[in-house]
Design a protein around this motif. Structure first.
Motif, PDB file in Angstrom:
ATOM      1  N   SER A 277       7.497  15.152   2.225  1.00  0.00           N
ATOM      2  CA  SER A 277       8.435  14.186   2.808  1.00  0.00           C
ATOM      3  C   SER A 277       8.796  13.135   1.765  1.00  0.00           C
ATOM      4  N   GLN A 278       9.900  12.465   1.990  1.00  0.00           N
ATOM      5  CA  GLN A 278      10.309  11.427   1.037  1.00  0.00           C
ATOM      6  C   GLN A 278       9.246  10.340   0.917  1.00  0.00           C
ATOM      7  N   ASN A 279       8.643   9.956   2.037  1.00  0.00           N
ATOM      8  CA  ASN A 279       7.603   8.922   1.989  1.00  0.00           C
ATOM      9  C   ASN A 279       6.408   9.379   1.173  1.00  0.00           C
ATOM     10  N   ALA A 280       6.032  10.642   1.333  1.00  0.00           N
ATOM     11  CA  ALA A 280       4.893  11.177   0.581  1.00  0.00           C
ATOM     12  C   ALA A 280       5.193  11.225  -0.905  1.00  0.00           C
ATOM     13  N   ARG A 281       6.418  11.590  -1.245  1.00  0.00           N
ATOM     14  CA  ARG A 281       6.804  11.662  -2.653  1.00  0.00           C
ATOM     15  C   ARG A 281       6.821  10.272  -3.279  1.00  0.00           C
ATOM     16  N   GLN A 282       7.353   9.325  -2.557  1.00  0.00           N
ATOM     17  CA  GLN A 282       7.404   7.959  -3.076  1.00  0.00           C
ATOM     18  C   GLN A 282       6.010   7.359  -3.231  1.00  0.00           C
ATOM     19  N   LYS A 283       5.135   7.652  -2.264  1.00  0.00           N
ATOM     20  CA  LYS A 283       3.764   7.142  -2.355  1.00  0.00           C
ATOM     21  C   LYS A 283       3.042   7.743  -3.563  1.00  0.00           C
ATOM     22  N   ALA A 284       3.244   9.036  -3.778  1.00  0.00           N
ATOM     23  CA  ALA A 284       2.612   9.685  -4.930  1.00  0.00           C
ATOM     24  C   ALA A 284       3.094   9.063  -6.235  1.00  0.00           C
ATOM     25  N   LEU A 285       4.387   8.805  -6.324  1.00  0.00           N
ATOM     26  CA  LEU A 285       4.938   8.189  -7.536  1.00  0.00           C
ATOM     27  C   LEU A 285       4.396   6.780  -7.745  1.00  0.00           C
TER      28      LEU A 285
END
Length: 375
Positions: A277-285
């Motif tokens: 998900s976009q939220n998961a990708r942003q959190k990982a970054l």
């Protein structure tokens, strides 16, 4: 050469100076004057040489200079991934700090509700991935008829990733009397041929050999059997001097599996790919940027928007089968003159991929002696 020599206006110079930029890069100094003249551009330069600023600064100046009565979208920037769309939006916000211009990024993988709400406000510059853009156009939320400037960023990758039909649909929706800018780190013949069909008498700017890699990146390759790759990676990552590592896999499943395997040895990582998900990708970054995790595992579709300061180590856990992708992968390090290392793992089946990569970059990657593999 400084930014004043490029005839940029003071609000832009002030913003970029405060952001820490002291002088333009080569692609910026060559492209900006032509863009300000209203010319179409094909710009080729290595990843990390400032291509985004090369089109963002003059686009902002042109929009400021010609301010119409209507409040419709005036510039459209097409880009292949959501990460890159967000990165471009951040750059535009930075450079337009002292200008009355607004920007918005839209992309798939998230609810369109917030994006539709934002589109109801004034948007001068729209940064978009093709799929979500066409969805919102078909629903009547976006009108592209007043577009003055169209930018295709990472044009080769966007068309190579299967967006060519979507791009052609977008071209039918935008104003035909427009300025068009193509920017990419690589420009294969097929993409150049396509560019020639939609650009008007373009200026072609090439900085460094097309498809070359930065001299600041120390490249190496390990010949290793497929079932020994994880052990080799763990051994390399045990080095405490490696503060951040970006590791590339070919598949989403492979990225997730590698995260689990690393965790079993006490190396905590996160995966970033199209199924997240976009939220998961942003959190990982963010966790990666803030050093909460040392290792980020990524697939190629997620790689284009990853711009991390002080990223010194890139690992090709699996070699890409498209040679140009190698240039983009290792271009995540060695940016803006900084030094970096790019390590590749090559098994028997990937020997032909390595050969094609070396042919493209005109460089024989040094082979490393066998490393003690983690048991």
């Amino acid at each position: 050469m400084n930014f004043k020599n490029l005839n940029l206006i003071n609000p832009i110079i002030r913003a970029v100076t405060e952001a820490g930029y002291s002088k333009p890069t080569e692609i910026q100094s060559k492209a900006i004057p032509h863009i300000l003249e209203g010319r179409d551009i094909i710009g080729c330069a290595q990843t990390g040489t400032g291509k985004t600023a090369a089109f963002a600064m003059p686009v902002l100046q042109l929009l400021k200079k010609h301010s119409p009565d209507h409040q419709m979208i005036r510039t459209l920037i097409l880009t292949p991934t959501r990460e890159l769309a967000l990165q471009i939006e951040e750059n535009f916000k930075l450079y337009s700090k002292y200008l009355p211009l607004s920007q918005l990024s839209i992309f798939g993988g998230v609810s369109q509700g917030n994006q539709i709400s934002s589109l109801r406000k004034r948007v001068d510059i729209l940064i978009a991935t093709p799929g979500r853009l066409l969805d919102l156009c078909s629903q009547g939320h976006i009108n592209l008829s007043k577009i003055e400037i169209l930018v295709l960023d990472e044009a080769d990758r966007m068309l190579d990733m299967g967006f060519v039909n979507d791009v052609k649909k977008v071209l039918k929706l935008v104003n035909q009397k427009r300025q068009t800018l193509f920017f990419s780190a690589t420009m294969p013949h097929t993409i150049r041929k396509f560019a020639d069909t939609i650009l008007n008498n373009p200026i072609e700017i090439t900085v460094n050999p097309v498809s070359s890699t930065a001299k600041t990146i120390e490249q190496s390759v390990y010949f290793v059997e497929k079932n020994h790759k994880t052990g080799l990676l763990i051994s390399l990552l045990k080095d405490p001097s490696i503060l951040r590592s970006l590791v590339f896999t070919r598949t989403k499943h492979g990225a997730d599996r590698l995260v689990k395997q690393l965790a079993q040895t006490g190396i905590f990582a996160a995966a970033i790919h199209g199924n997240k998900s976009q939220n998961a990708r942003q959190k990982a970054l963010e966790d990666f940027r803030n050093s909460k995790i040392r290792v980020l595992i990524a697939t190629d579709i997620a790689a284009r928007g990853i711009d991390i300061d002080e990223l010194s180590y890139v690992v090709n856990y699996e070699l890409p089968n498209v040679p140009e992708t190698y240039v983009h992968r290792i271009g995540r390090t060695g940016r803006a003159g900084a030094e970096g290392k790019a390590v590749s793992f090559c098994d028997q089946e990937e020997r032909s991929d390595l050969k094609n990569i070396q042919k493209l970059i005109g460089f024989t990657v040094p082979v490393m002696a066998q490393h003690r593999v983690f048991q």
